[in-house]
Design a protein around this motif. Structure first.
Motif, PDB file in Angstrom:
ATOM      1  N   THR A 199    -103.201 -28.127  66.062  1.00 56.69           N
ATOM      2  CA  THR A 199    -102.092 -27.763  66.943  1.00 56.69           C
ATOM      3  C   THR A 199    -102.414 -28.133  68.389  1.00 56.69           C
ATOM      4  OG1 THR A 199    -102.922 -25.521  67.360  1.00 56.69           O
ATOM      5  CG2 THR A 199    -101.472 -25.835  65.447  1.00 56.69           C
ATOM      6  N   TYR A 200    -101.379 -28.105  69.217  1.00 54.61           N
ATOM      7  CA  TYR A 200    -101.497 -28.391  70.635  1.00 54.61           C
ATOM      8  C   TYR A 200    -100.910 -27.194  71.389  1.00 54.61           C
ATOM      9  CZ  TYR A 200    -101.890 -33.137  68.774  1.00 54.61           C
ATOM     10  OH  TYR A 200    -102.260 -34.264  68.058  1.00 54.61           O
ATOM     11  N   TYR A 242    -104.277 -22.555  63.825  1.00 55.94           N
ATOM     12  CA  TYR A 242    -104.412 -23.328  65.051  1.00 55.94           C
ATOM     13  C   TYR A 242    -105.012 -24.711  64.818  1.00 55.94           C
ATOM     14  CZ  TYR A 242    -103.279 -19.095  67.596  1.00 55.94           C
ATOM     15  OH  TYR A 242    -102.629 -17.988  68.076  1.00 55.94           O
ATOM     16  N   THR A 269     -93.944 -32.189  64.398  1.00 55.10           N
ATOM     17  CA  THR A 269     -95.115 -32.739  63.705  1.00 55.10           C
ATOM     18  C   THR A 269     -95.918 -33.582  64.690  1.00 55.10           C
ATOM     19  OG1 THR A 269     -93.812 -34.654  62.990  1.00 55.10           O
ATOM     20  CG2 THR A 269     -93.942 -32.787  61.461  1.00 55.10           C
ATOM     21  N   ASN A 285     -95.886 -26.025  68.653  1.00 52.58           N
ATOM     22  CA  ASN A 285     -97.267 -26.317  69.017  1.00 52.58           C
ATOM     23  C   ASN A 285     -97.942 -27.309  68.071  1.00 52.58           C
ATOM     24  OD1 ASN A 285     -97.132 -24.332  67.018  1.00 52.58           O
ATOM     25  ND2 ASN A 285     -99.086 -23.416  67.589  1.00 52.58           N
ATOM     26  N   ARG A 286     -97.180 -27.900  67.150  1.00 55.19           N
ATOM     27  CA  ARG A 286     -97.764 -28.905  66.254  1.00 55.19           C
ATOM     28  C   ARG A 286     -97.484 -30.339  66.718  1.00 55.19           C
ATOM     29  NH1 ARG A 286    -100.450 -27.025  62.265  1.00 55.19           N
ATOM     30  NH2 ARG A 286    -100.034 -24.948  61.436  1.00 55.19           N
ATOM     31  N   THR A 287     -96.851 -30.494  67.867  1.00 51.92           N
ATOM     32  CA  THR A 287     -96.558 -31.829  68.376  1.00 51.92           C
ATOM     33  C   THR A 287     -97.332 -32.055  69.672  1.00 51.92           C
ATOM     34  OG1 THR A 287     -94.685 -33.367  68.578  1.00 51.92           O
ATOM     35  CG2 THR A 287     -94.587 -31.365  69.903  1.00 51.92           C
ATOM     36  N   GLU A 329     -92.242 -24.756  64.970  1.00 48.63           N
ATOM     37  CA  GLU A 329     -93.674 -25.019  65.172  1.00 48.63           C
ATOM     38  C   GLU A 329     -93.893 -26.009  66.309  1.00 48.63           C
ATOM     39  OE1 GLU A 329     -96.141 -24.292  61.306  1.00 48.63           O
ATOM     40  OE2 GLU A 329     -94.625 -25.807  60.826  1.00 48.63           O
ATOM     41  N   GLN A 389     -93.690 -20.581  66.791  1.00 45.75           N
ATOM     42  CA  GLN A 389     -95.089 -20.959  66.608  1.00 45.75           C
ATOM     43  C   GLN A 389     -95.767 -19.928  65.723  1.00 45.75           C
ATOM     44  OE1 GLN A 389     -96.992 -21.354  70.423  1.00 45.75           O
ATOM     45  NE2 GLN A 389     -97.089 -19.174  70.803  1.00 45.75           N
TER      46      GLN A 389
END
Length: 325
Positions: free
Chosen positions: A164-165, A161, A79, A118-120, A116, A156
């Motif tokens: 996201t990171y 998107y 997160t 790419n959410r941090t 996930e 991911q």
């Protein structure tokens, strides 16, 4: 080119890991390629990026694999507010000894599901990727080794998107494989629903009756056997030529690095061993080329506008490089 057949080492370990695929299939329908990719990652001592839309059983796959392998697994939901210490662990004050002690984080496990990723933020992503590369966590100048085997299965979502990171190319390159989990075809989706109608509960793996058929010792024996799999100079040259072909592609701004070529050799050796051979063939290289290389490539903006895809670029490279005989 001629190959002399070589007896594959550690046949008991290979048979045990083959049974793992059948056990996972009791819970997960139609994702055998993803199971094989995770096994290749474990044998080649790498990590795997799982990509798929929500609901294609990414989490269930990892949990089922850990149950069939009798190894420890933990899950972290990434997160935006997740801190590096939430993954790696941190120093906490112990009143009993009036000093700080290290409390290990969830990364201290055999199979970590990084949900996930790419959410941090990048700082937290980097903390995990450092642990993946070094297989240890350093806190206050003290190194804490991670258990063996150790694999990160990071997921991911390819369709959402916002917020996201995205992982930078240099960090994507740290993943040995990227496995895309598709939505199953109609027949397999019917089987999924039929299993649920029959009482299967994905939150309770006991309903799938998955049995532990292999363990850490089998993975250690398999990994050692993979390192002994022979690869001829001709096949090594084939791997290098494939990597160099991507660097020369006009559609790419970033081709495969030498690390990527080394990764393809490692995954091809693991695949050869899983298939009962003690040597690598060009077909082994082809079988793992897309899963090992696709996430290491970057398209030029103009190629994206023209609708060129990574898969088509890799297909062109595979078709242009002569196959050793």
């Amino acid at each position: 080119m001629t190959e002399t057949p070589t007896r594959a080492d550690a046949p008991e370990a290979r048979e045990a890991l083959t049974r793992v695929r059948a056990e996972v299939a009791k819970a997960v329908v139609g994702q055998d390629a993803a199971v094989a990719g995770l096994l290749v990652g474990l044998l080649a001592r790498g990590h795997v990026l799982l990509e798929g839309v929500p609901g294609v059983a990414k989490t269930l796959l990892v949990r089922s694999l850990a149950a069939a392998l009798a190894i420890e697994t933990k899950r972290v939901q990434f997160t935006p507010d997740l801190m590096p210490g939430d993954i790696t662990g941190s120093l906490v004050h112990d009143a009993r000894i009036s000093d700080f002690t290290f409390r290990p984080g969830p990364v201290f496990t055999n199979l970590l599901l990084a949900d996930e990723i790419n959410r941090t933020p990048p700082k937290t992503q980097s903390a995990l990727l450092e642990a993946m590369e070094e297989r240890q966590v350093s806190v206050d100048g003290v190194a804490h080794p991670l258990p063996s085997p150790f694999l990160v299965a990071a997921t991911q979502n390819p369709v959402e998107y916002e917020g996201t990171y995205p992982l930078p190319e240099a960090q994507l390159d740290r993943f040995l494989l990227k496995v895309v989990m598709p939505v199953p075809p109609r027949e397999q989706e019917i089987e999924v629903l039929a299993r649920h109608a029959g009482g299967f509960d994905p939150r309770d793996l006991t309903t799938a009756q998955i049995a532990p058929v292999a363990g850490a010792a089998d993975l250690e024996a398999g990994a050692a056997a993979v390192r002994r799999v022979e690869i001829s100079p001709e096949v090594i040259g084939y791997v290098v030529d494939l990597a160099r072909a991507t660097r020369n592609s006009p559609s790419l701004s970033l081709g495969v690095s030498p690390r990527g070529a080394t990764a393809l050799m490692a995954t091809a050796r693991a695949w050869a061993w899983l298939n009962g051979r003690g040597f690598v063939t060009p077909d082994d290289v082809k079988a793992l080329a897309k899963a090992t290389l696709a996430h290491r490539l970057t398209l030029r903006p103009e190629a994206e506008l023209e609708g060129v895809g990574i898969d088509s670029v890799l297909d062109s490279a595979l078709n242009s490089v002569p196959v050793p005989r």
